[in-house]
Design a protein around this motif. Sequence first.
Motif, PDB file in Angstrom:
ATOM      1  N   MET A  86     -20.236  -3.138  29.712  1.00 25.79           N
ATOM      2  CA  MET A  86     -18.851  -3.604  29.673  1.00 25.79           C
ATOM      3  C   MET A  86     -18.285  -3.789  31.088  1.00 25.79           C
ATOM      4  O   MET A  86     -17.686  -4.805  31.405  1.00 25.79           O
ATOM      5  CB  MET A  86     -18.000  -2.604  28.874  1.00 25.79           C
ATOM      6  CG  MET A  86     -16.569  -3.053  28.688  1.00 25.79           C
ATOM      7  SD  MET A  86     -16.459  -4.491  27.590  1.00 25.79           S
ATOM      8  CE  MET A  86     -14.709  -4.749  27.575  1.00 25.79           C
ATOM      9  N   PHE A  87     -18.440  -2.791  31.903  1.00 25.61           N
ATOM     10  CA  PHE A  87     -17.944  -2.870  33.284  1.00 25.61           C
ATOM     11  C   PHE A  87     -18.675  -3.966  34.062  1.00 25.61           C
ATOM     12  O   PHE A  87     -18.059  -4.685  34.856  1.00 25.61           O
ATOM     13  CB  PHE A  87     -18.125  -1.511  33.971  1.00 25.61           C
ATOM     14  CG  PHE A  87     -17.567  -1.462  35.360  1.00 25.61           C
ATOM     15  CD1 PHE A  87     -16.208  -1.365  35.589  1.00 25.61           C
ATOM     16  CD2 PHE A  87     -18.407  -1.534  36.463  1.00 25.61           C
ATOM     17  CE1 PHE A  87     -15.697  -1.320  36.882  1.00 25.61           C
ATOM     18  CE2 PHE A  87     -17.912  -1.495  37.746  1.00 25.61           C
ATOM     19  CZ  PHE A  87     -16.539  -1.389  37.962  1.00 25.61           C
TER      20      PHE A  87
ATOM     21  N   GLY B 157     -18.005   1.752  41.335  1.00 26.35           N
ATOM     22  CA  GLY B 157     -18.574   1.911  39.994  1.00 26.35           C
ATOM     23  C   GLY B 157     -20.023   2.364  40.031  1.00 26.35           C
ATOM     24  O   GLY B 157     -20.462   3.166  39.175  1.00 26.35           O
ATOM     25  N   HIS B 158     -20.763   1.890  41.008  1.00 22.54           N
ATOM     26  CA  HIS B 158     -22.149   2.338  41.139  1.00 22.54           C
ATOM     27  C   HIS B 158     -22.210   3.805  41.503  1.00 22.54           C
ATOM     28  O   HIS B 158     -23.049   4.557  40.994  1.00 22.54           O
ATOM     29  CB  HIS B 158     -22.855   1.488  42.197  1.00 22.54           C
ATOM     30  CG  HIS B 158     -24.280   1.903  42.437  1.00 22.54           C
ATOM     31  ND1 HIS B 158     -24.647   2.736  43.472  1.00 22.54           N
ATOM     32  CD2 HIS B 158     -25.434   1.608  41.777  1.00 22.54           C
ATOM     33  CE1 HIS B 158     -25.941   2.938  43.450  1.00 22.54           C
ATOM     34  NE2 HIS B 158     -26.455   2.249  42.411  1.00 22.54           N
ATOM     35  N   GLY B 159     -21.291   4.244  42.380  1.00 24.00           N
ATOM     36  CA  GLY B 159     -21.279   5.659  42.734  1.00 24.00           C
ATOM     37  C   GLY B 159     -20.813   6.539  41.597  1.00 24.00           C
ATOM     38  O   GLY B 159     -21.236   7.700  41.478  1.00 24.00           O
ATOM     39  N   GLY B 160     -19.932   6.008  40.714  1.00 25.74           N
ATOM     40  CA  GLY B 160     -19.446   6.799  39.585  1.00 25.74           C
ATOM     41  C   GLY B 160     -20.349   6.767  38.372  1.00 25.74           C
ATOM     42  O   GLY B 160     -20.062   7.452  37.373  1.00 25.74           O
TER      43      GLY B 160
ATOM     44  N   ALA C 262     -21.072   3.970  36.521  1.00 26.29           N
ATOM     45  CA  ALA C 262     -20.773   2.890  35.593  1.00 26.29           C
ATOM     46  C   ALA C 262     -21.782   1.757  35.715  1.00 26.29           C
ATOM     47  O   ALA C 262     -21.929   0.951  34.773  1.00 26.29           O
ATOM     48  CB  ALA C 262     -19.366   2.346  35.836  1.00 26.29           C
ATOM     49  N   LEU C 263     -22.477   1.660  36.837  1.00 19.30           N
ATOM     50  CA  LEU C 263     -23.481   0.635  37.069  1.00 19.30           C
ATOM     51  C   LEU C 263     -24.758   1.294  37.549  1.00 19.30           C
ATOM     52  O   LEU C 263     -24.726   2.237  38.360  1.00 19.30           O
ATOM     53  CB  LEU C 263     -22.993  -0.382  38.124  1.00 19.30           C
ATOM     54  CG  LEU C 263     -21.759  -1.227  37.792  1.00 19.30           C
ATOM     55  CD1 LEU C 263     -21.324  -2.016  39.017  1.00 19.30           C
ATOM     56  CD2 LEU C 263     -22.066  -2.162  36.626  1.00 19.30           C
ATOM     57  N   ASP C 264     -25.866   0.775  37.076  1.00 21.99           N
ATOM     58  CA  ASP C 264     -27.141   1.275  37.591  1.00 21.99           C
ATOM     59  C   ASP C 264     -27.541   0.444  38.810  1.00 21.99           C
ATOM     60  O   ASP C 264     -26.824  -0.468  39.248  1.00 21.99           O
ATOM     61  CB  ASP C 264     -28.206   1.233  36.509  1.00 21.99           C
ATOM     62  CG  ASP C 264     -28.380  -0.168  35.910  1.00 21.99           C
ATOM     63  OD1 ASP C 264     -27.897  -1.150  36.528  1.00 21.99           O
ATOM     64  OD2 ASP C 264     -29.002  -0.293  34.842  1.00 21.99           O
ATOM     65  N   ASP C 265     -28.682   0.728  39.384  1.00 19.45           N
ATOM     66  CA  ASP C 265     -29.111   0.052  40.610  1.00 19.45           C
ATOM     67  C   ASP C 265     -29.329  -1.440  40.388  1.00 19.45           C
ATOM     68  O   ASP C 265     -28.966  -2.263  41.224  1.00 19.45           O
ATOM     69  CB  ASP C 265     -30.411   0.686  41.126  1.00 19.45           C
ATOM     70  CG  ASP C 265     -30.204   2.124  41.553  1.00 19.45           C
ATOM     71  OD1 ASP C 265     -29.031   2.505  41.773  1.00 19.45           O
ATOM     72  OD2 ASP C 265     -31.196   2.872  41.688  1.00 19.45           O
ATOM     73  N   VAL C 266     -29.918  -1.814  39.243  1.00 18.54           N
ATOM     74  CA  VAL C 266     -30.197  -3.229  38.996  1.00 18.54           C
ATOM     75  C   VAL C 266     -28.901  -4.013  38.827  1.00 18.54           C
ATOM     76  O   VAL C 266     -28.733  -5.116  39.372  1.00 18.54           O
ATOM     77  CB  VAL C 266     -31.100  -3.370  37.750  1.00 18.54           C
ATOM     78  CG1 VAL C 266     -31.338  -4.842  37.437  1.00 18.54           C
ATOM     79  CG2 VAL C 266     -32.428  -2.643  37.956  1.00 18.54           C
TER      80      VAL C 266
END
Length: 250
Positions: A1-2, A29-32, A34-38
């Motif tokens: 979603m994000f 968002g990546h640090g929290g 909400a997003l993975d590396d890819v």
Amino acid sequence: MFHATMAAAIDGARTLAQMDELSRQVWQGHGGGALDDVQAQALAERLHARRSAIREGIVPVGIPAGRVSLFSPRRNVTSPDKAMSRDRRRLLASSGPMPPALASHFTTGQLAVLRIVADEIATKGVCGLCIDAIAARAGVCRRLAQGAIRLAEGDGLLTIEERRHQGRKNSPNLIRIISREWQAWMRRGGRAKAGGRGCKEVHPTDTPVLNSGKTEASGRLRELPTRQGRSHGSGSRPSSRVAGRAKAMR
């Protein structure tokens, strides 16, 4: 979603400021989590492509056709009298702008530039002259003046504070001397110009000096008649030869 929300926001962005804010949100968002590396890498590539497209569409306002800058091109200023500029460089370099141990690392032209900078700092506490004014006063070209100042900065002798302005002409850099040895040399030079240490400066037209000279001269003049009284004085007796001549004339 994000990930889908951020991708739509990136595609709809129109300014570079929006792109910077979206980039910050992506990495937050990546640090929290909400997003993975890819997903973060994919959004970063989308940000880069969109930012490049926005930059290509920016058209500078007020720049005439065929010019890459709003400001007029810089003119190459040359000295009208090269011999006079050479003499000025030599005079400034030989005036002792800095301690000999430091001066040995610079050429004659570079020492002339540093002399102008040091004099301005000694007077105002900071050198705010533009590079063209420093070069003209030192009798060197603009590039040599820039190189001398940068070389002194690299040796840890001074600092350069840049004053850049977005959308308008930059202000001249502020130069300050931080070398303690150089600062002490400048202070000693200032005392020497003020009259030296432990020496009383006497003006040649001082009143006491003139009065004493007049008194001594007048005293000598008064003594002259008494010293010459042996040949012309009234109190001395005439010699026997003079007395004999006087009797013969009678």
